[in-house]
Motif scaffolding. Structure first.
Motif, PDB file in Angstrom:
ATOM      1  N   ASN A 115       1.424  -1.166   0.312  1.00 13.50           N
ATOM      2  CA  ASN A 115       0.425  -0.268  -0.350  1.00 13.50           C
ATOM      3  C   ASN A 115       1.165   1.734  -0.049  1.00 13.50           C
ATOM      4  OD1 ASN A 115       0.537   0.067   3.106  1.00 13.50           O
ATOM      5  ND2 ASN A 115      -0.980  -1.040   3.401  1.00 13.50           N
ATOM      6  N   LYS A 116      -0.008   2.571   0.050  1.00 19.44           N
ATOM      7  CA  LYS A 116       0.836   3.697  -0.370  1.00 19.44           C
ATOM      8  C   LYS A 116       1.727   4.101   1.111  1.00 19.44           C
ATOM      9  CE  LYS A 116       0.398   8.310  -2.343  1.00 19.44           C
ATOM     10  NZ  LYS A 116      -0.303   9.169  -2.521  1.00 19.44           N
ATOM     11  N   PRO A 117       1.046   4.212   2.549  1.00 23.31           N
ATOM     12  CA  PRO A 117       1.910   4.117   3.340  1.00 23.31           C
ATOM     13  C   PRO A 117       3.165   3.620   3.702  1.00 23.31           C
ATOM     14  CG  PRO A 117      -0.546   4.467   3.777  1.00 23.31           C
ATOM     15  CD  PRO A 117      -0.392   3.906   2.454  1.00 23.31           C
ATOM     16  N   ALA A 118       2.987   2.388   3.028  1.00 24.14           N
ATOM     17  CA  ALA A 118       4.118   1.253   3.482  1.00 24.14           C
ATOM     18  C   ALA A 118       5.748   1.715   2.590  1.00 24.14           C
ATOM     19  CB  ALA A 118       3.441  -0.188   3.076  1.00 24.14           C
ATOM     20  N   LYS A 119       4.977   2.104   0.901  1.00 18.94           N
ATOM     21  CA  LYS A 119       5.759   2.064  -0.055  1.00 18.94           C
ATOM     22  C   LYS A 119       6.658   3.858   0.753  1.00 18.94           C
ATOM     23  CE  LYS A 119       3.295   2.029  -3.492  1.00 18.94           C
ATOM     24  NZ  LYS A 119       2.254   1.543  -4.953  1.00 18.94           N
ATOM     25  N   GLU A 120       5.899   4.976   0.563  1.00 21.26           N
ATOM     26  CA  GLU A 120       6.319   6.146   1.137  1.00 21.26           C
ATOM     27  C   GLU A 120       7.085   5.965   2.096  1.00 21.26           C
ATOM     28  OE1 GLU A 120       3.675   9.092   1.949  1.00 21.26           O
ATOM     29  OE2 GLU A 120       2.436   8.384   0.710  1.00 21.26           O
ATOM     30  N   ILE A 121       6.587   4.822   3.429  1.00 23.36           N
ATOM     31  CA  ILE A 121       8.005   4.704   4.779  1.00 23.36           C
ATOM     32  C   ILE A 121       8.768   3.819   4.345  1.00 23.36           C
ATOM     33  CG2 ILE A 121       7.838   3.277   6.783  1.00 23.36           C
ATOM     34  CD1 ILE A 121       5.333   3.379   7.126  1.00 23.36           C
ATOM     35  N   HIS A 122       9.151   3.442   3.567  1.00 25.57           N
ATOM     36  CA  HIS A 122      10.108   2.001   2.729  1.00 25.57           C
ATOM     37  C   HIS A 122      10.924   3.145   2.635  1.00 25.57           C
ATOM     38  CE1 HIS A 122      12.175  -0.687  -0.163  1.00 25.57           C
ATOM     39  NE2 HIS A 122      12.255  -1.212   0.850  1.00 25.57           N
ATOM     40  N   LYS A 123      10.375   3.713   1.478  1.00 27.98           N
ATOM     41  CA  LYS A 123      11.020   4.991   0.657  1.00 27.98           C
ATOM     42  C   LYS A 123      12.595   5.929   2.219  1.00 27.98           C
ATOM     43  CE  LYS A 123      10.909   8.490  -2.415  1.00 27.98           C
ATOM     44  NZ  LYS A 123      10.185   9.405  -3.382  1.00 27.98           N
ATOM     45  N   LYS A 124      11.196   6.354   2.462  1.00 33.67           N
ATOM     46  CA  LYS A 124      12.226   6.868   3.537  1.00 33.67           C
ATOM     47  C   LYS A 124      13.339   6.710   4.323  1.00 33.67           C
ATOM     48  CE  LYS A 124       8.197   9.854   4.215  1.00 33.67           C
ATOM     49  NZ  LYS A 124       8.992  11.378   3.770  1.00 33.67           N
ATOM     50  N   LEU A 125      12.978   5.410   4.513  1.00 33.76           N
ATOM     51  CA  LEU A 125      13.818   4.240   5.754  1.00 33.76           C
ATOM     52  C   LEU A 125      15.289   4.336   4.008  1.00 33.76           C
ATOM     53  CD1 LEU A 125      11.719   2.294   7.966  1.00 33.76           C
ATOM     54  CD2 LEU A 125      12.758   4.444   8.500  1.00 33.76           C
ATOM     55  N   LYS A 126      14.809   3.529   3.573  1.00 34.03           N
ATOM     56  CA  LYS A 126      16.203   3.388   2.204  1.00 34.03           C
ATOM     57  C   LYS A 126      17.113   4.506   2.388  1.00 34.03           C
ATOM     58  CE  LYS A 126      16.432   0.597  -0.444  1.00 34.03           C
ATOM     59  NZ  LYS A 126      16.662  -0.902  -0.882  1.00 34.03           N
ATOM     60  N   VAL A 127      16.497   6.287   2.096  1.00 35.87           N
ATOM     61  CA  VAL A 127      17.387   7.363   2.239  1.00 35.87           C
ATOM     62  C   VAL A 127      17.831   6.754   3.437  1.00 35.87           C
ATOM     63  CG1 VAL A 127      16.894   9.527   2.197  1.00 35.87           C
ATOM     64  CG2 VAL A 127      15.575   8.229   0.892  1.00 35.87           C
ATOM     65  N   TRP A 128      16.884   6.922   4.802  1.00 29.07           N
ATOM     66  CA  TRP A 128      18.069   6.466   5.563  1.00 29.07           C
ATOM     67  C   TRP A 128      18.877   5.846   5.615  1.00 29.07           C
ATOM     68  CZ3 TRP A 128      18.466   9.897  10.229  1.00 29.07           C
ATOM     69  CH2 TRP A 128      17.448  10.576   9.737  1.00 29.07           C
ATOM     70  N   MET A 129      19.311   4.590   5.477  1.00 37.14           N
ATOM     71  CA  MET A 129      20.199   3.650   5.048  1.00 37.14           C
ATOM     72  C   MET A 129      21.334   4.535   4.514  1.00 37.14           C
ATOM     73  SD  MET A 129      20.199  -0.424   5.522  1.00 37.14           S
ATOM     74  CE  MET A 129      18.971  -0.956   4.502  1.00 37.14           C
ATOM     75  N   LEU A 185       0.071  -7.156   9.494  1.00 38.76           N
ATOM     76  CA  LEU A 185       0.335  -6.194   8.312  1.00 38.76           C
ATOM     77  C   LEU A 185       0.656  -7.730   7.834  1.00 38.76           C
ATOM     78  CD1 LEU A 185       2.293  -4.399   7.546  1.00 38.76           C
ATOM     79  CD2 LEU A 185       4.346  -5.928   8.280  1.00 38.76           C
ATOM     80  N   GLY A 186      -0.539  -7.032   5.853  1.00 33.46           N
ATOM     81  CA  GLY A 186      -0.408  -7.714   4.694  1.00 33.46           C
ATOM     82  C   GLY A 186       1.452  -8.054   4.870  1.00 33.46           C
ATOM     83  N   CYS A 187       0.683  -9.376   3.395  1.00 33.38           N
ATOM     84  CA  CYS A 187       1.838 -10.223   2.966  1.00 33.38           C
ATOM     85  C   CYS A 187       2.608  -8.991   1.883  1.00 33.38           C
ATOM     86  CB  CYS A 187       1.345 -11.208   2.167  1.00 33.38           C
ATOM     87  SG  CYS A 187       0.706 -10.968   0.740  1.00 33.38           S
ATOM     88  N   ALA A 188       2.273  -8.024   1.231  1.00 32.02           N
ATOM     89  CA  ALA A 188       3.086  -7.395   0.490  1.00 32.02           C
ATOM     90  C   ALA A 188       3.809  -5.982   1.366  1.00 32.02           C
ATOM     91  CB  ALA A 188       2.177  -6.614  -1.067  1.00 32.02           C
ATOM     92  N   GLU A 189       3.390  -6.133   1.989  1.00 33.63           N
ATOM     93  CA  GLU A 189       4.204  -4.546   2.936  1.00 33.63           C
ATOM     94  C   GLU A 189       5.806  -5.972   3.845  1.00 33.63           C
ATOM     95  OE1 GLU A 189       0.486  -3.608   1.775  1.00 33.63           O
ATOM     96  OE2 GLU A 189       0.855  -4.671   2.881  1.00 33.63           O
ATOM     97  N   ARG A 190       4.649  -6.961   4.020  1.00 31.58           N
ATOM     98  CA  ARG A 190       5.958  -7.755   5.222  1.00 31.58           C
ATOM     99  C   ARG A 190       7.677  -8.034   4.678  1.00 31.58           C
ATOM    100  NH1 ARG A 190       5.198 -10.299   9.772  1.00 31.58           N
ATOM    101  NH2 ARG A 190       3.274  -9.668  10.058  1.00 31.58           N
ATOM    102  N   LYS A 191       7.071  -8.531   3.169  1.00 30.13           N
ATOM    103  CA  LYS A 191       7.849  -8.445   2.410  1.00 30.13           C
ATOM    104  C   LYS A 191       8.437  -7.512   1.947  1.00 30.13           C
ATOM    105  CE  LYS A 191       5.619 -11.583  -0.744  1.00 30.13           C
ATOM    106  NZ  LYS A 191       5.362 -12.633  -1.823  1.00 30.13           N
ATOM    107  N   LEU A 192       7.899  -6.165   1.636  1.00 32.67           N
ATOM    108  CA  LEU A 192       8.931  -4.961   1.658  1.00 32.67           C
ATOM    109  C   LEU A 192       9.330  -4.555   3.030  1.00 32.67           C
ATOM    110  CD1 LEU A 192       9.318  -2.783  -0.218  1.00 32.67           C
ATOM    111  CD2 LEU A 192       7.503  -1.381   0.978  1.00 32.67           C
ATOM    112  N   PHE A 193       8.868  -4.791   3.977  1.00 31.76           N
ATOM    113  CA  PHE A 193       9.749  -4.735   5.618  1.00 31.76           C
ATOM    114  C   PHE A 193      10.784  -5.951   5.560  1.00 31.76           C
ATOM    115  CE2 PHE A 193       7.275  -1.068   5.045  1.00 31.76           C
ATOM    116  CZ  PHE A 193       7.720   0.345   5.424  1.00 31.76           C
TER     117      PHE A 193
END
Length: 182
Positions: free
Chosen positions: A30-44, A66-74
């Motif tokens: 989902n969109k919030p998961a993608k946004e958080i993932h993007k911000k955390l990738k920048v941090w790393m 937590l949805g499985c698509a989000e779980r895979k991402l994180f």
């Protein structure tokens, strides 16, 4: 809490709420998961905050339903953080807490420099969660150093000692700073 960390916290809340309604695996997160993932990738990548990124990824994975698509991402982000842990630039604060100086914001105030003054400060702050300090208050021997000292601590990001550790909230931490003219 800094604006970037506040945005991540807000997105985590939205993600938790949306994940509660996830009954089936979607092709895409989902969109919030993608946004958080993007911000955390920048941090790393740009901030070298491997421990912080890994810890936040682990916290997302602890969200119930937590949805499985989000779980895979994180999970992928957490695995990446574990792989890159030796590259982390987090340093140890005198209290033993890992800290990332996200901004070289410690500056010598011009007014104090013009007066030829050196100074000592003790900054007191709380850490209710991983991320930015709260209740930051500097006690300096010259008032002209207070703003600089408080901004220096506000620019720090704190993390647990290791990705799999829990963050231990703390109150009344102190950090001494000394301003010396070259």
């Amino acid at each position: 809490m800094g604006p970037k960390l506040l945005a991540i916290s807000g997105l985590l809340c939205v993600l938790a709420a949306q994940s509660a309604f996830a009954d089936e695996c979607r092709e895409r997160p989902n969109k919030p998961a993608k946004e958080i993932h993007k911000k955390l990738k920048v941090w790393m990548k740009k901030k070298d905050a491997v421990q912080y990124t890994g810890y936040m990824s682990r916290k997302v994975l602890e969200i119930p339903n937590l949805g499985c698509a989000e779980r895979k991402l994180f999970q992928a982000l957490l695995d990446d953080a574990r792989d890159k842990l030796p590259e982390s630039k987090m340093t140890e604060l005198r209290s033993g807490l890992p800290v990332l100086h996200t901004d070289p914001s410690l500056y010598f105030p011009i007014s104090m420099s013009e007066q030829g003054k050196n100074g000592d400060c003790v900054i007191t702050f709380d850490l209710p969660r991983a991320g930015s300090a709260t209740n930051i208050k500097a006690n300096c021997d010259h008032e002209g150093f207070v703003e600089s000292a408080e901004q220096a601590v506000a620019s720090m990001v704190f993390s647990p000692l290791a990705i799999d550790d829990e963050f231990i909230p703390q109150e009344g931490l102190t950090y001494p700073l000394t301003y010396i003219l070259d």
